[in-house]
Design an enzyme around this catalytic site. Structure first.
Site, PDB file in Angstrom:
ATOM      1  N   HIS A 197     -16.961   3.296  -3.492  1.00  0.00           N
ATOM      2  CA  HIS A 197     -16.218   4.406  -3.550  1.00  0.00           C
ATOM      3  C   HIS A 197     -16.647   5.777  -4.455  1.00  0.00           C
ATOM      4  O   HIS A 197     -15.624   6.413  -4.583  1.00  0.00           O
ATOM      5  CB  HIS A 197     -14.982   4.333  -3.161  1.00  0.00           C
ATOM      6  CG  HIS A 197     -14.397   3.592  -2.053  1.00  0.00           C
ATOM      7  ND1 HIS A 197     -13.273   3.376  -1.685  1.00  0.00           N
ATOM      8  CD2 HIS A 197     -15.262   3.024  -0.969  1.00  0.00           C
ATOM      9  CE1 HIS A 197     -13.167   2.750  -0.476  1.00  0.00           C
ATOM     10  NE2 HIS A 197     -14.294   2.563   0.008  1.00  0.00           N
ATOM     11  N   TYR A 256     -15.057   9.596  -0.879  1.00  0.00           N
ATOM     12  CA  TYR A 256     -14.197   9.498  -1.785  1.00  0.00           C
ATOM     13  C   TYR A 256     -14.315  10.331  -2.904  1.00  0.00           C
ATOM     14  O   TYR A 256     -13.117  10.322  -3.885  1.00  0.00           O
ATOM     15  CB  TYR A 256     -14.033   7.858  -2.052  1.00  0.00           C
ATOM     16  CG  TYR A 256     -13.446   7.190  -0.913  1.00  0.00           C
ATOM     17  CD1 TYR A 256     -11.958   6.844  -0.907  1.00  0.00           C
ATOM     18  CD2 TYR A 256     -14.462   6.750  -0.200  1.00  0.00           C
ATOM     19  CE1 TYR A 256     -11.605   6.183  -0.009  1.00  0.00           C
ATOM     20  CE2 TYR A 256     -13.885   5.728   1.170  1.00  0.00           C
ATOM     21  CZ  TYR A 256     -12.427   5.524   1.218  1.00  0.00           C
ATOM     22  OH  TYR A 256     -11.938   4.760   2.291  1.00  0.00           O
ATOM     23  N   ARG A 293       0.791  -1.173   0.083  1.00  0.00           N
ATOM     24  CA  ARG A 293      -0.038   0.070  -0.132  1.00  0.00           C
ATOM     25  C   ARG A 293       0.777   1.443   0.008  1.00  0.00           C
ATOM     26  O   ARG A 293       0.593   2.351  -0.853  1.00  0.00           O
ATOM     27  CB  ARG A 293      -0.910   0.115   1.142  1.00  0.00           C
ATOM     28  CG  ARG A 293      -1.673   1.302   1.464  1.00  0.00           C
ATOM     29  CD  ARG A 293      -2.652   1.349   2.667  1.00  0.00           C
ATOM     30  NE  ARG A 293      -3.294   2.683   2.571  1.00  0.00           N
ATOM     31  CZ  ARG A 293      -4.363   2.920   3.296  1.00  0.00           C
ATOM     32  NH1 ARG A 293      -4.765   1.918   4.194  1.00  0.00           N
ATOM     33  NH2 ARG A 293      -4.832   4.134   3.595  1.00  0.00           N
TER      34      ARG A 293
END
Length: 433
Positions: free
Chosen positions: A195, A248, A90
């Site tokens: 999202h 988002y 990540r």
């Protein structure tokens, strides 16, 4: 009943286990199998889970294993919450984005794209194992990017599956607080992708309260968006749309501002999570701890267990109540393909999630939905086939990726960084100039 948690060494696991205790009457679980490839983290989370179960009278047994097939064998429900490559992957995604002057956040843009390429083959391995070892089971996916992963399951597996995100339940809980009502009183006219979603209307106990709810979300916008310039843009968007915006959407409606703030941060969110998890796992390791610690709230995932076991309870008890999930469109949202994964209200029962029919999305949001869905569907195709050219086309379709030459350079670096987790075929073809 057996429930398997794939990615059981996740810091989220105590939240998930905690949610079971309030629904044992509806979910008669006797075994919880926790699987992870990291035996150290797994031993810690499994140990805490056993102590939590003991504090509640041992209603079920907790097992741990590093063997995925053992975990899913005979499972009624398999919950997936895995992170291929761990938190370091990540962080690499986030920094890759910043190097290329784009957003590297873990579910949108290049971060979500890289995570999908790593994750989809592993999720499909689990689904195919279930086809053999738990054919009557349901796969409940919480792994991000949830919508893209769910579409891979819908298109490339025979196992029943549902995708889940905690954003909708968080919206509902905010409305519950605003109107002092129950979760079941709230119905959202909710449309979009994971999202990338909007709430077009809200009823509480059958009464339309859309205007009041949108105004309430605008007034509390500082709870969602901490930066003033981003917040003011999102408040303006919600006011003009008269819709609640998924948090988002900042990455699409305020791309330049979000990128500017990400560049100024001393650490990426992934690096912040490393520090949070050090503290959490130190807590989890304490033999006197018998409940999830309050510090877990810093990790994110609020109301995760509420959403998870509300879903499983409805699947198990065939209630056919409406919940917001990621599932196969099946014509529910006109203008999107039938086999695309969408996030919307669906009737949840023994036969899975049945999406509720909707009007065509308003033009103000339809174009962005269609563009991002094209990116998502191409990403699934690229991940399943290990095809570099399709991966390039997916990136080209994403509105927060670079230009064509920039996509080519970005893809080269992305594939090289992620080579240990990707199919060899990604490295046998080249993107056309």
């Amino acid at each position: 009943m057996k429930i398997a948690i794939i990615g059981g060494g996740s810091s989220y696991t105590p939240e998930l286990i905690d949610g079971l205790f309030s629904r044992l009457d509806a979910i008669p679980v006797t075994e919880v199998w926790m699987m992870d490839i990291d035996p150290t983290r797994l031993a810690i989370t499994a140990g805490l889970s056993r102590r939590m179960a003991e504090a509640h009278g041992n209603p079920f047994k907790v097992y741990e294993t590093t063997d995925m097939r053992e975990a899913v064998t005979g499972a009624k429900y398999v919950c997936t919450q895995l992170r291929v490559g761990g938190i370091q992957a990540r962080i690499a995604d986030e920094k890759l984005g910043l190097r290329h002057n784009i957003i590297g956040q873990e579910t949108t843009g290049v971060g979500g794209f890289a995570k999908a390429l790593r994750t989809i083959p592993r999720i499909l391995e689990i689904a195919h194992a279930m086809e053999e070892l738990a054919p009557e089971g349901t796969l409940c996916n919480f792994t991000n990017p949830s919508g893209i992963v769910t579409e891979a399951l819908v298109k490339h597996s025979r196992i029943q599956s549902v995708g889940l995100c905690n954003v909708p339940i968080c919206m509902i809980m905010d409305i519950v607080k605003q109107f002092d009502c129950t979760v079941d009183d709230v119905q959202l006219d909710y449309v979009g992708l994971n999202h990338l979603s909007w709430v077009k209307g809200v009823t509480v106990a059958g009464k339309d309260v859309t205007d009041a709810v949108v105004q309430g979300f605008i007034e509390r916008a500082d709870e969602e968006w901490s930066y003033e310039d981003v917040r003011e843009n999102m408040k303006l968007a919600m006011g003009k749309l008269n819709m609640i915006c998924n948090g988002y959407l900042q990455y699409f409606y305020c791309t330049d501002l979000c990128l500017e703030h990400l560049k100024k941060k001393a650490k990426t969110r992934g690096e912040e999570v490393v520090e949070i998890e050090k503290s959490l796992f130190a807590k989890y390791s304490q033999p006197e701890l018998h409940e999830k610690p309050p510090e877990l709230s810093q990790r994110g995932g609020a109301h995760y267990s509420t959403a998870a076991f509300r879903l499983i309870s409805s699947l198990e008890n065939d209630t056919n109540d409406a919940q917001i999930v990621c599932c196969k469109n099946n014509g529910a949202v006109p203008t999107l393909d039938d086999d695309a994964a969408v996030e919307l209200s669906a009737s949840i029962g023994r036969d899975g999630a049945k999406p509720l029919l909707q009007d065509p999305p308003p033009f103000a949001i339809r174009g962005l939905m269609q563009q991002v869905k094209a990116y998502e569907s191409l990403t699934v195709e690229a991940a399943v086939n290990g095809d570099r050219d399709t991966a390039f086309l997916a990136m080209l379709a994403n509105p927060i990726m670079p230009n064509a030459k920039g996509c080519e350079r970005l893809l080269d670096e992305l594939l090289e960084i992620n080579k240990p987790y990707l199919q060899d075929t990604f490295f046998k073809t080249a993107v056309s100039a």
